[in-house]
Enzyme design. Structure first.
Site, PDB file in Angstrom:
ATOM      1  N   GLU A  78       0.855  -1.195   0.000  1.00 19.03           N
ATOM      2  CA  GLU A  78       0.000   0.000   0.000  1.00 19.03           C
ATOM      3  C   GLU A  78       0.887   1.240   0.000  1.00 19.03           C
ATOM      4  O   GLU A  78       2.011   1.184   0.485  1.00 19.03           O
ATOM      5  CB  GLU A  78      -0.844   0.030   1.288  1.00 19.03           C
TER       6      GLU A  78
ATOM      7  N   LYS B 216       2.434   4.418   1.545  1.00 19.60           N
ATOM      8  CA  LYS B 216       2.604   4.841   2.935  1.00 19.60           C
ATOM      9  C   LYS B 216       2.132   6.285   3.035  1.00 19.60           C
ATOM     10  O   LYS B 216       2.753   7.190   2.480  1.00 19.60           O
ATOM     11  CB  LYS B 216       4.070   4.729   3.336  1.00 19.60           C
TER      12      LYS B 216
ATOM     13  N   ASP C 181       1.426   9.905   4.420  1.00 20.58           N
ATOM     14  CA  ASP C 181       2.233  10.743   5.287  1.00 20.58           C
ATOM     15  C   ASP C 181       1.323  11.586   6.163  1.00 20.58           C
ATOM     16  O   ASP C 181       0.995  12.720   5.844  1.00 20.58           O
ATOM     17  CB  ASP C 181       3.133  11.632   4.419  1.00 20.58           C
TER      18      ASP C 181
ATOM     19  N   TYR D 223      -6.080   0.934   7.739  1.00 20.04           N
ATOM     20  CA  TYR D 223      -5.238  -0.110   7.153  1.00 20.04           C
ATOM     21  C   TYR D 223      -4.907  -1.253   8.102  1.00 20.04           C
ATOM     22  O   TYR D 223      -4.132  -2.131   7.768  1.00 20.04           O
ATOM     23  CB  TYR D 223      -3.952   0.488   6.588  1.00 20.04           C
TER      24      TYR D 223
ATOM     25  N   LYS E 145      10.976   2.983   1.756  1.00 27.85           N
ATOM     26  CA  LYS E 145      10.992   4.453   1.654  1.00 27.85           C
ATOM     27  C   LYS E 145      11.539   4.893   0.294  1.00 27.85           C
ATOM     28  O   LYS E 145      12.437   4.270  -0.255  1.00 27.85           O
ATOM     29  CB  LYS E 145      11.862   5.058   2.776  1.00 27.85           C
TER      30      LYS E 145
ATOM     31  N   CYS F 144      10.037  50.108  -3.161  1.00 29.91           N
ATOM     32  CA  CYS F 144       9.778  49.088  -4.182  1.00 29.91           C
ATOM     33  C   CYS F 144      11.006  48.937  -5.074  1.00 29.91           C
ATOM     34  O   CYS F 144      11.499  49.920  -5.627  1.00 29.91           O
ATOM     35  CB  CYS F 144       8.566  49.495  -5.019  1.00 29.91           C
TER      36      CYS F 144
ATOM     37  N   CYS G 242      10.077  50.375  -8.769  1.00 30.46           N
ATOM     38  CA  CYS G 242       9.772  51.773  -9.098  1.00 30.46           C
ATOM     39  C   CYS G 242      10.296  52.759  -8.059  1.00 30.46           C
ATOM     40  O   CYS G 242      10.232  53.972  -8.257  1.00 30.46           O
ATOM     41  CB  CYS G 242       8.272  51.969  -9.287  1.00 30.46           C
TER      42      CYS G 242
ATOM     43  N   CYS H 178       3.531  47.651  -2.805  1.00 30.05           N
ATOM     44  CA  CYS H 178       3.816  48.870  -3.539  1.00 30.05           C
ATOM     45  C   CYS H 178       2.466  49.381  -4.031  1.00 30.05           C
ATOM     46  O   CYS H 178       1.731  48.652  -4.688  1.00 30.05           O
ATOM     47  CB  CYS H 178       4.731  48.540  -4.717  1.00 30.05           C
TER      48      CYS H 178
ATOM     49  N   CYS I  60       3.648  51.420 -11.326  1.00 25.63           N
ATOM     50  CA  CYS I  60       4.918  50.701 -11.117  1.00 25.63           C
ATOM     51  C   CYS I  60       5.118  49.709 -12.272  1.00 25.63           C
ATOM     52  O   CYS I  60       4.244  48.884 -12.548  1.00 25.63           O
ATOM     53  CB  CYS I  60       4.868  49.958  -9.786  1.00 25.63           C
TER      54      CYS I  60
HETATM   55  S1  IVH Z   1       0.529  -0.448   8.688  1.00 23.20           S
HETATM   56  C1  IVH Z   1       3.036  -1.744  12.723  1.00 23.20           C
HETATM   57  N1  IVH Z   1      -0.065   0.867   6.533  1.00 23.20           N
HETATM   58  O1  IVH Z   1       3.560   4.337   8.955  1.00 23.20           O
HETATM   59  C2  IVH Z   1       2.415  -0.582  12.104  1.00 23.20           C
HETATM   60  N2  IVH Z   1       1.105   2.028   8.239  1.00 23.20           N
HETATM   61  O2  IVH Z   1       6.231   3.645  10.349  1.00 23.20           O
HETATM   62  C3  IVH Z   1       1.602  -1.049  10.942  1.00 23.20           C
HETATM   63  N3  IVH Z   1       1.535   4.374   7.744  1.00 23.20           N
HETATM   64  O3  IVH Z   1       2.721   4.304  12.348  1.00 23.20           O
HETATM   65  C4  IVH Z   1       1.165   0.095  10.204  1.00 23.20           C
HETATM   66  N4  IVH Z   1       0.570   4.387   5.774  1.00 23.20           N
HETATM   67  O4  IVH Z   1       1.441   5.883  10.788  1.00 23.20           O
HETATM   68  C5  IVH Z   1       0.523   0.933   7.732  1.00 23.20           C
HETATM   69  N5  IVH Z   1      -0.692   1.898   4.544  1.00 23.20           N
HETATM   70  C6  IVH Z   1      -0.109   1.950   5.754  1.00 23.20           C
HETATM   71  C7  IVH Z   1       0.465   3.146   6.258  1.00 23.20           C
HETATM   72  C8  IVH Z   1       1.071   3.135   7.510  1.00 23.20           C
HETATM   73  C9  IVH Z   1       1.203   5.117   6.678  1.00 23.20           C
HETATM   74  C10 IVH Z   1       2.281   4.891   8.896  1.00 23.20           C
HETATM   75  C11 IVH Z   1       1.649   4.613  10.222  1.00 23.20           C
HETATM   76  C12 IVH Z   1       2.675   3.895  11.025  1.00 23.20           C
HETATM   77  C13 IVH Z   1       3.926   4.260  10.303  1.00 23.20           C
HETATM   78  C14 IVH Z   1       4.949   3.175  10.519  1.00 23.20           C
END
Ligand code: IVH
Length: 675
Positions: free
Chosen positions: A115, A117, A119, A228, A316, A410, A413, A428, A433
């Protein structure tokens, strides 16, 4: 004596090293050493400071106060701890992970669900007999903060589970609270105008919105949630991640529809690569993928290492941040006269693109980030997000840096600039100008406004600098010979320009209003104003009280519209435009021509268009009655894909939504285009 000298040297070295590792860990998200190595350096520093308390200074890394849970929120103990994830930084590390898991679990091959990740901030929701009874942040994993009141304001979180299935006795769901990029930008733009400190990234905004005490503020922030994971469940048995992702939506719980079932390490790395390529096109910020073992029985067998479960790993993406030097801060003057400080940077590659400048929004932003000319700064470019400076690194200063002061005059001008009390910006006010005139003409001629093809920035510079254009109306006084005499103009392009200007003489009211560059009036607002008032004369006489009755027009916009028409200079500009023969089409005329063409249709754009910017394309379809959305859903009617389309195009294909190429799109708009 010499022992003391050695201690002193060691202490200074430790502080320098720890400061550097802090940056790589917290800012660049690229730890250079293991947690254990970091801890041992930190402990050694603490020991030296205990020996020599007189050396403890406020800037020592030991003096930083940790992010302890806010005292105002009640503590919530998680029944099942909320763990964090171990990281992989390359395809090779993801393959290693698969090899380790196969060996550990004695499996020939393992199926994973991957999935994006997200943020944001992870939270847990607790449903008892289908009712949301508690929501909490992750906190330290064992104990989090009770943010139920704030979570209840997030519309995608059901307060009661849908009754479609027998509702479980108890269900703890985990997921990420996040904010989409467009909503993030809108919040920051507003804050920049109001002189409030900006949020560095969507994660900080999500966290800040959830961890504050007034739920009304949370409610304004357009937060979303994607679930998730499940903690404890009574009355519901799930045995795979695929089943989890299919089941939660049946209870009305949101999940991210974007994921991949990966039957091999090749599938895993393919998804990792694909997401890295498409991340810019996604409506939310993502910094990697999460690869999870699909089968829960295998998860249970795999165990936990140092606060991370073995059943999942975060893949990552390469850094989208870098450190460079802030060479200078230069001022650019916009069409409304606002002075915007722009950072000039030592060129640095971030996320595949070379960055050498970044906007700094306003004076307060510079102060809040404590930026000094000469500083080493952290720059960020998150895909389609404009490069920005996240922070300065004061620990790397050598004393040669200088504090920046806004100019009092400015730079274009020379007239005095003023900072209005209610605003963060210096302005300004000289309507003649040259910098302002150039910008206003550029906007007036742009695609969403009068659409004068061929009238670009370099030409406008010449026209203004040679005194040929001082007001918008002057454009209509230019002839072929004048154009032909300009640099880089031939007789053919001069002809084309004259024709383009001639065509622009007849303009729909909404486009004219947009083109005038009234503060706060973008294409959508211009449309609403035109529809409401019907004519320029009527709009210029409309009072503030009446304007605020138009849906989505607030007091602030109403005020700027009234101010615009009350201003004598603007009145002269408008009178001049009418004097040179500008013909304004009233909106009813426009309607009868394009009635129903795109009325009520929902558009989503992805990728780069060659002939229009996204804003211009959006303005076009909006003028024809369509609605523009940031993400693809069942309700989307068309997805327009430019070059390098992203995940939105995939989403459209999987939902069977028509995908338009740029040329099909232009045909739909009824445009003739020759390529
Ligand atoms: S599963 C054991 N799925 O990533 C934790 N985490 O570094 C299992 N996160 O604390 C988490 N997207 O805040 C999971 N699709 C995703 C995620 C996700 C973002 C974050 C979550 C977690 C951190 C882990």
């Amino acid at each position: 004596m010499s022992a003391t000298l050695d201690d002193r040297k060691e202490l200074e070295r430790l502080r320098r090293e720890i400061a550097r590792y802090n940056v790589s860990y917290h800012v660049l998200d690229r730890p250079e050493i293991s947690d254990a190595e970091y801890d041992s350096l930190f402990l050694r520093l603490l020991e030296l400071e205990r020996l020599h308390p007189e050396w403890v200074t406020p800037d020592s890394p030991t003096q930083r106060v940790g992010a302890t849970p806010a005292a105002e929120f009640a503590a919530v103990e998680h029944r099942v701890p909320m763990l964090s994830l171990a990281n992989a930084y390359s395809e090779e590390e993801l393959r290693d992970y698969d090899r380790r898991m196969c060996a550990l679990l004695g499996e020939h091959s393992i199926v994973y669900v991957s999935e994006p990740k997200l943020d944001g901030l992870s939270v847990e929701l607790v449903y008892e007999k289908g009712s949301l009874v508690r929501g909490s942040t992750r906190g330290d994993g064992a104990v989090g903060e009770d943010v139920t009141a704030n979570l209840r304001t997030i519309r995608s979180i059901p307060l009661r589970l849908a009754e479609a299935d027998p509702v479980p006795e108890l269900l703890e769901v985990r997921g990420e609270v996040y904010i989409e990029k467009t909503a993030f930008r809108a919040v920051n733009e507003r804050r920049a105008r109001d002189g409030q400190p900006l949020f560095a990234n969507p994660r900080n905004l999500a966290a800040g919105s959830l961890r504050q005490l007034d739920p009304r503020v949370t409610a304004e922030r357009a937060l979303r949630m994607a679930c998730y994971d499940v903690g404890t469940a009574v009355g519901l048995t799930l045995s795979t991640q695929q089943e989890l992702l299919a089941t939660l939506p049946r209870f009305g719980l949101p999940v991210n529809p974007l994921f991949a079932v990966c039957a091999s390490p090749d599938d895993v790395t393919a998804f990792y690569r694909r997401m890295q390529k498409e991340r810019d096109a996604l409506p939310y910020e993502t910094d990697g993928v999460v690869v999870k073992i699909d089968r829960f029985d295998l998860r249970r067998a795999s165990g936990t290492v140092s606060r991370s479960p073995r059943w999942a790993i975060a893949g990552k993406f390469p850094a989208e941040r870098a450190v460079t030097r802030l060479r200078d801060i230069v001022i650019s003057v916009g069409r409304t006269g606002i002075l915007t400080p722009v950072a000039s940077l030592d060129p640095v590659r971030v996320h595949g693109v070379e960055i050498s400048s970044a906007t700094l929004h306003n004076e307060d932003d510079i102060r809040a980030k404590d930026l000094r000319v000469g500083d080493r700064v952290v720059v960020q470019r998150a895909g389609d997000v404009i490069p920005q400076i996240v922070a300065s690194l004061p620990e790397l200063r050598d004393g040669s840096e200088s504090v920046f002061a806004m100019p009092t005059r400015c730079p274009a001008c020379g007239s005095r600039v003023v900072r209005l009390e209610a605003e963060a910006a210096w302005r300004c006010f000289n309507t003649t100008c040259p910098a302002r005139i150039k910008q206003s003409i550029g906007h007036f001629a742009s695609k969403g406004a009068l659409d004068i093809d061929g009238l670009g920035g370099k030409l406008i510079d010449q026209l203004v600098e040679r005194g040929l254009v001082a007001r918008l109306g002057d454009l209509f006084r230019l002839d072929r010979d004048t154009f032909a005499a300009l640099d880089r103009m031939g007789p053919k392009s001069a002809d084309n320009l004259v024709q383009a200007i001639h065509r622009a003489r007849t303009v729909p009211l909404a486009r004219l209003l947009y083109g005038l560059g009234i503060p706060e009036v973008g294409a959508t607002t211009a449309d609403l104003l035109a529809q409401h008032a019907g004519s320029l004369r009527r709009l210029s006489q409309t009072q503030r009280e009446e304007l605020v009755t138009i849906p989505t027009i607030g007091p602030r916009t109403a005020e700027t519209v009234v101010d615009y028409f009350a201003n004598e200079e603007n009145q002269k500009t408008l009178a001049d435009l009418l004097a040179v023969g500008l013909t304004i089409e009233s909106p009813t005329l426009l309607d009868s021509r394009s009635q129903g063409l795109l009325a009520g249709k929902r558009f989503v754009f992805t990728g780069t268009l060659a002939t229009l910017t996204r804003d211009e394309a959006a303005a076009r379809v909006q003028q024809l009655g369509a609605v523009v959305a940031g993400s693809v859903s069942q309700k989307t009617d068309y997805v327009v894909a430019g070059s390098d389309p992203g995940a939105k195009a995939d989403m459209a294909r999987s939902l069977g939504i028509p995908l338009l190429t740029e040329s099909k799109f232009l045909t739909l708009l009824g445009e003739s285009h020759n390529d």
